[in-house]
Design a protein around this motif. Structure first.
Motif, PDB file in Angstrom:
ATOM      1  N   ARG A 138       0.815  -1.214   0.000  1.00 56.59           N
ATOM      2  CA  ARG A 138       0.000   0.000   0.000  1.00 56.59           C
ATOM      3  C   ARG A 138       0.851   1.267   0.000  1.00 56.59           C
ATOM      4  O   ARG A 138       0.363   2.355   0.322  1.00 56.59           O
ATOM      5  CB  ARG A 138      -0.957  -0.045   1.191  1.00 56.59           C
ATOM      6  CG  ARG A 138      -2.064  -1.070   0.972  1.00 56.59           C
ATOM      7  CD  ARG A 138      -2.628  -1.654   2.242  1.00 56.59           C
ATOM      8  NE  ARG A 138      -3.677  -2.622   1.909  1.00 56.59           N
ATOM      9  CZ  ARG A 138      -3.450  -3.881   1.516  1.00 56.59           C
ATOM     10  NH1 ARG A 138      -2.196  -4.334   1.416  1.00 56.59           N
ATOM     11  NH2 ARG A 138      -4.454  -4.688   1.206  1.00 56.59           N
ATOM     12  N   VAL A 177      -2.652   2.596   7.523  1.00 57.45           N
ATOM     13  CA  VAL A 177      -2.467   2.959   6.112  1.00 57.45           C
ATOM     14  C   VAL A 177      -3.044   4.336   5.781  1.00 57.45           C
ATOM     15  O   VAL A 177      -2.359   5.161   5.149  1.00 57.45           O
ATOM     16  CB  VAL A 177      -3.036   1.864   5.196  1.00 57.45           C
ATOM     17  CG1 VAL A 177      -3.192   2.372   3.765  1.00 57.45           C
ATOM     18  CG2 VAL A 177      -2.122   0.647   5.213  1.00 57.45           C
ATOM     19  N   GLN A 200      -0.523   7.238   4.341  1.00 56.99           N
ATOM     20  CA  GLN A 200      -0.729   7.655   2.948  1.00 56.99           C
ATOM     21  C   GLN A 200      -0.940   9.155   2.831  1.00 56.99           C
ATOM     22  O   GLN A 200      -0.629   9.746   1.802  1.00 56.99           O
ATOM     23  CB  GLN A 200      -1.894   6.887   2.336  1.00 56.99           C
ATOM     24  CG  GLN A 200      -1.552   5.433   2.023  1.00 56.99           C
ATOM     25  CD  GLN A 200      -2.694   4.678   1.370  1.00 56.99           C
ATOM     26  OE1 GLN A 200      -3.860   5.059   1.486  1.00 56.99           O
ATOM     27  NE2 GLN A 200      -2.377   3.585   0.705  1.00 56.99           N
TER      28      GLN A 200
END
Length: 403
Positions: free
Chosen positions: A23, A313, A317
């Protein structure tokens, strides 16, 4: 700066590293060992662990590596079969499946290495943390390398260095047994069906099954009493000891074996009241070392990894602030802790059942004499055991990969 530094390349740490790297998160995975071929690694994936594997996209990997579903569980007390339960227990469910953990880890590592934002550092232990304003901001390795980190994840097992360096206490549960682990040559009697046998004879008890790589595996419960000689087990003739406790059909198989000294597996069970500190998160056995009952360590660790990915995540991100990262760590614990507490209680209840049979001879002999002959008693014992297994097999809470 590395976004995440993970300490420990077991199932929890390595699958977490793979999922984060997939990811787009920068990950460094640090492992003190140089390879995955340790003397002992847990093999059993319960349906809860198999579900986690499916969410991670690793079902095909499990199919490629050495693996062996269990066909049944059978209980033998005082040389008599009490009952048998076939796998899978749930209609349409998945059977408990034994996997080669080294092969599994090697396969996950191959997947993780495909991503340029993943780095594996092997053969070097963590010596200390780097701190800034009372927050861990990196690690110092045994070779003096320093690695910055926005978050350090300790997935380094029940003797976690990360837990020690972060000064996170572990509340240990009282245990009065360890496990002695034997690996023996296989025998044709075990090839047609792979049955996990639980055997009780007098005060002795052991489990027996055929491992996924073709070796017979025996886990002997080594009970401790205050004042016992901790090394007395090393002087025992284990072939004679196993033969004496074995049911009649197993005796000739054990007599033909070359039985070396077993491996001592110290049983540590506990729960950290707090799994996190500024810049640090504990997962798997580092946060909650599990009893060996029903192989929950690997299954709970895989589920820890999935929940952690869901929370981390989105933050990484969007390059969240360090304070935002620290603020989500208690949420990870809050989501995972209820299942861990309940599973540990269920494991303790299973241990108590075994202790009752081991310590109370009238009950043990009553069960061994009546159950094989009276279907009502046998069926009630069987159903009671099955009912206790369902949450140990399926998990207590719902876990799914959401990012």
């Amino acid at each position: 700066m590395s976004q995440v530094v993970i300490i420990g390349a077991g199932p929890t740490g390595l699958t977490l590293a793979m999922l984060l790297a997939q990811r787009g998160i920068d990950v460094k995975l640090i492992e003190a060992s140089r390879n995955f071929r340790r003397t002992f690694r847990g093999e059993a994936l319960m349906p809860s662990g198999l579900e986690a594997i499916e969410f991670m996209g690793l079902t095909d990997l499990v199919a490629r590596i050495p693996h062996r579903p269990l066909d049944a569980w059978e209980f033998v007390i005082e040389n008599r079969s009490i009952f048998r339960v076939d796998e899978p227990m749930e209609p349409g469910g998945k059977p408990c499946t034994l996997i080669s953990q080294p092969a599994f880890l090697e396969g996950v590592m191959a997947e993780a290495r495909q991503y340029p934002n993943f780095e594996f550092i092997a053969g070097t232990a963590v010596r200390d943390f780097m701190w800034e304003n009372d927050r861990a901001v990196g690690v110092i390795l045994g070779d003096d390398r320093q690695i910055d980190a926005e978050l350090i994840v300790g997935a380094d097992g029940r003797s976690s260095i990360v837990r020690q360096k972060a000064k996170l206490p572990l509340d240990r549960q009282s245990q009065n047994f360890d496990i002695l682990w034997f690996k023996l040559a296989s025998s044709p009697e075990f090839e047609a069906e792979n049955i996990f046998y639980s055997i009780i004879s007098g005060h002795d008890g052991f489990g027996l099954f055929l491992g996924c790589e073709g070796l017979l595996q025996i886990g002997w419960s080594l009970h401790r009493q205050v004042g016992d000689d901790a090394n007395a087990w090393q002087r025992i003739n284990w072939q004679a000891k196993l033969v004496a406790a074995a049911p009649d059909w197993l005796v000739p198989i054990l007599q033909q074996q070359k039985i070396d000294r077993p491996v001592l597996l110290s049983v540590t069970v506990g729960l950290c009241p707090q799994w996190h500190a500024p810049g640090v998160l504990l997962l798997g056995d580092a946060a909650h070392p599990m009893s060996p009952v029903r192989a929950q360590g690997i299954n709970m660790g895989l589920r820890d990894a999935i929940v952690t990915v869901n929370h981390l995540v989105p933050l990484f991100q969007r390059h969240a602030q360090l304070t935002e990262i620290d603020a989500v760590l208690p949420q990870i614990q809050a989501e995972r802790e209820p299942e861990i507490i309940q599973i540990q209680k269920l494991q303790h209840a299973e241990i108590n059942q075994g202790e009752l049979l081991r310590n109370y001879a009238p009950l043990r002999y009553g069960v061994s004499w009546l159950a094989p002959h009276l279907s009502l008693i046998r069926n009630r014992l069987r159903q009671s055991w099955v009912d206790r297994q369902l949450l140990l097999r399926q998990g207590v809470t719902s876990v799914s990969l959401k990012v």
